[in-house]
Scaffold this active site. Structure first.
Site, short mmCIF file in Angstrom:
data_model
loop_
_atom_site.label_atom_id
_atom_site.label_comp_id
_atom_site.label_asym_id
_atom_site.label_seq_id
_atom_site.Cartn_x
_atom_site.Cartn_y
_atom_site.Cartn_z
N GLY A 1 0.78 -1.23 0.00
CA GLY A 1 0.00 0.00 0.00
C GLY A 1 0.81 1.28 0.00
O GLY A 1 0.26 2.36 0.01
N HIS A 2 2.14 1.20 -0.02
CA HIS A 2 2.98 2.41 0.10
C HIS A 2 4.15 2.34 -0.86
O HIS A 2 5.25 2.05 -0.44
CB HIS A 2 3.49 2.54 1.54
CG HIS A 2 4.07 3.87 1.86
ND1 HIS A 2 5.39 4.20 1.66
CD2 HIS A 2 3.50 4.98 2.39
CE1 HIS A 2 5.62 5.43 2.06
NE2 HIS A 2 4.48 5.93 2.52
N PHE A 3 4.05 2.57 -2.03
CA PHE A 3 2.93 2.97 -2.88
C PHE A 3 2.79 1.92 -3.98
O PHE A 3 3.81 1.47 -4.50
CB PHE A 3 3.20 4.34 -3.51
CG PHE A 3 3.43 5.43 -2.49
CD1 PHE A 3 2.36 6.00 -1.82
CD2 PHE A 3 4.71 5.85 -2.18
CE1 PHE A 3 2.57 7.01 -0.89
CE2 PHE A 3 4.92 6.85 -1.25
CZ PHE A 3 3.86 7.43 -0.59
N VAL B 1 7.97 2.19 -1.43
CA VAL B 1 8.94 2.95 -0.65
C VAL B 1 8.71 2.62 0.82
O VAL B 1 7.56 2.56 1.28
CB VAL B 1 8.74 4.47 -0.88
CG1 VAL B 1 9.67 5.29 0.01
CG2 VAL B 1 8.94 4.84 -2.34
#
Length: 148
Positions: free
Chosen positions: A49-51, A56
């Protein structure tokens, strides 16, 4: 002993998967400094979810890794009776700078140093590197508290 592995870290810290972020603590100078290893993987819990499409490591997790490394360094240097039934809590972050993104499938090295202690309050500084390139740095404080 100048290094400890993840299983030994589990004997010092209450953190468990997926929040136990440090994999090794090496070059330990008792209650003074160490280098923590964080293996940032493509399947790390934060990557999806990041990203999406451009993963990252979140800066807040780099700071958490600094805190875990400092807690392990401190617990490793103290007599077991001093930290048994206690937790190390982050008290404050004076400075945190994120210079370059930490991309999965790397070894993040955290060079940390205890710069002051007063009673149960400790102050630390750290620099984070990937392939000798500085990714982040921070100054923070923590305290040892009784487990409730």
């Amino acid at each position: 002993m100048t290094s400890i592995n993840k299983d030994q870290i589990k004997n010092l810290l209450p953190h468990r998967e997926p929040m136990l972020l440090i994999d090794e603590l090496r070059d330990i100078k008792k209650l003074h400094s160490a280098t923590a290893v964080v293996n940032v993987k493509k399947d790390s819990f934060f990557v999806q979810g990041h990203f999406p499409g451009q993963p990252v490591m979140p800066g807040v997790l780099i700071v958490e890794s600094f805190g875990q490394a400092a807690a392990a360094l401190t617990a490793h240097g103290l007599d077991k009776s001093t930290y048994e039934d206690k937790l190390v809590f982050l008290m404050g972050i004076e400075k945190a700078r994120f210079r370059n993104p930490v991309i999965p499938d790397c070894e993040l090295l955290l060079k940390i140093e205890a710069i002051r202690s007063h009673g149960r309050v400790w102050k630390y500084k750290g620099d984070a590197f990937v392939n000798e390139k500085k990714m982040a740095d921070a100054v923070w404080s923590a305290t040892i508290v009784d487990k409730k």
